[in-house]
Design an enzyme around this catalytic site. Structure first.
Site, PDB file in Angstrom:
ATOM      1  N   ASP A  44       0.682  -1.197   0.145  1.00 21.29           N
ATOM      2  CA  ASP A  44      -0.025   0.071  -0.063  1.00 21.29           C
ATOM      3  C   ASP A  44       0.949   1.229  -0.022  1.00 21.29           C
ATOM      4  O   ASP A  44       0.483   2.349  -0.055  1.00 21.29           O
ATOM      5  CB  ASP A  44      -1.021   0.109   1.067  1.00 21.29           C
ATOM      6  CG  ASP A  44      -0.443  -0.158   2.523  1.00 21.29           C
ATOM      7  OD1 ASP A  44       0.777  -0.112   2.711  1.00 21.29           O
ATOM      8  OD2 ASP A  44      -1.242  -0.050   3.522  1.00 21.29           O
ATOM      9  N   SER A  45       2.304   1.067   0.176  1.00 23.25           N
ATOM     10  CA  SER A  45       3.195   2.163  -0.362  1.00 23.25           C
ATOM     11  C   SER A  45       2.811   2.834  -1.782  1.00 23.25           C
ATOM     12  O   SER A  45       3.274   3.772  -1.888  1.00 23.25           O
ATOM     13  CB  SER A  45       4.615   1.720  -0.230  1.00 23.25           C
ATOM     14  OG  SER A  45       4.871   0.366  -1.082  1.00 23.25           O
ATOM     15  N   ASP A  83      -1.008  -5.907   0.011  1.00 21.92           N
ATOM     16  CA  ASP A  83      -1.402  -5.463   1.026  1.00 21.92           C
ATOM     17  C   ASP A  83      -2.914  -5.225   1.399  1.00 21.92           C
ATOM     18  O   ASP A  83      -3.374  -4.744   0.292  1.00 21.92           O
ATOM     19  CB  ASP A  83      -0.796  -4.042   1.424  1.00 21.92           C
ATOM     20  CG  ASP A  83       0.496  -3.932   2.189  1.00 21.92           C
ATOM     21  OD1 ASP A  83       0.718  -5.034   2.793  1.00 21.92           O
ATOM     22  OD2 ASP A  83       1.327  -3.138   1.824  1.00 21.92           O
ATOM     23  N   GLU A 182       9.583  -4.096  10.184  1.00 18.45           N
ATOM     24  CA  GLU A 182      10.125  -2.754   9.653  1.00 18.45           C
ATOM     25  C   GLU A 182      10.446  -1.775  10.578  1.00 18.45           C
ATOM     26  O   GLU A 182       9.963  -1.476  11.584  1.00 18.45           O
ATOM     27  CB  GLU A 182       8.994  -2.183   8.901  1.00 18.45           C
ATOM     28  CG  GLU A 182       9.062  -0.539   8.442  1.00 18.45           C
ATOM     29  CD  GLU A 182       8.127  -0.262   7.261  1.00 18.45           C
ATOM     30  OE1 GLU A 182       7.167  -0.801   7.031  1.00 18.45           O
ATOM     31  OE2 GLU A 182       8.396   0.989   6.744  1.00 18.45           O
TER      32      GLU A 182
END
Ligand code: KIV
Length: 260
Positions: A44-45, A83, A182
């Protein structure tokens, strides 16, 4: 190259690190497949690198499905994880099932990724029971950016570290097949990696993880002015593209551009 979930467990068992990148369209996916990347993440970046937003929160499930379709078309032999975007799974296990079901049926993804710890294990269990593989995501969870107030490292205090370790274990027990870590301290990522049977895939989490995932644009310099600390640049593709386009503009203006 294997395009099934077994790729992940085999990598953990054999100690061969996995290389994942994000992809958002068919061209990028085909390039990654040609380069021998192990699996693709439709992150979803895309809200930031494709849509130009300053975070990932506005991305819709419909948009994720659209981009997943393109990626699967471009790299038909690869394992593709998509995502689940903000508020498409947090509400309830039913909410997660509906969203993930569409990601697999319409987007043709092989698996979904969800951000969150122990609190999302009911969702993970429901998805696994329905036959949907789940990749989990801990540490910096970009969908919680308003709660954190920034993209800095997570897991710096002893309490947060204990919580992350407990969440990692709970997500594994719920059936997740892999865990993205992350932006957490490298020694914490190493400890989580040692403790778990499922592979860890790091981004800004150090070299001890069982694999690494990076955003396509960050690795290749597609956004020349933007270089996150965790990203290593292998080429300056953005600058190369600007130079190429500038030559085209110049030739058109000079009247020297010829095409057949
Ligand atoms: O959205 C994304 O691209 C991600 C990766 C950076 C792990 O979640």
């Amino acid at each position: 190259m294997s395009n099934t979930i077994t790729l992940f467990q085999k990598a953990k068992e054999s100690g061969r690190p996995l290389a994942l990148v994000t992809a958002y369209d068919a061209t990028m996916a085909a390039l990654a497949q040609a380069a021998g990347v192990d699996a693709l993440l439709v992150g979803d970046s895309l809200g930031m690198v494709v849509q130009g937003s300053d975070n990932t929160l506005s991305v819709t499930l419909h948009e994720m499905i659209y981009h997943t379709k393109l990626v699967v078309r471009g790299a038909p032999d690869m394992f593709v994880i998509t995502d689940l975007p903000f508020m498409s799974y947090q509400v309830s296990p039913e909410n997660a099932l509906r969203s993930a079901g569409l990601a697999l049926k319409e987007g043709r993804a092989h698996a979904v990724k969800l951000e969150g710890g122990e609190e999302i294990t009911p969702q993970v269990r429901a998805l696994i029971a329905a036959g949907i593989p789940v990749m989990a995501h801990l540490g910096l969870q970009p969908q919680s950016i308003h709660l954190y107030g920034g993209y800095g490292k997570r897991g710096k205090t002893a309490a947060e570290q204990r919580k992350l370790l407990a969440s990692a274990q709970a997500l594994q027990d719920a059936g997740a097949f892999a865990l993205v870590l992350e932006n957490i301290p490298h020694n914490l990522a190493a400890e989580i990696t040692r403790t778990l049977e499922m592979p860890t895939i790091g981004i800004g989490a150090g070299p001890a993880c069982d694999g690494q995932v990076q955003v396509f644009h960050d690795l290749l310099g597609l956004r020349p002015g933007f270089k996150p600390r965790h990203a290593k640049r292998y080429t300056e593709a953005g600058r190369t593209i600007i130079k190429g386009l500038a030559r085209f503009v110049q030739e058109v203006r000079e009247g020297s551009f010829v095409s057949r």
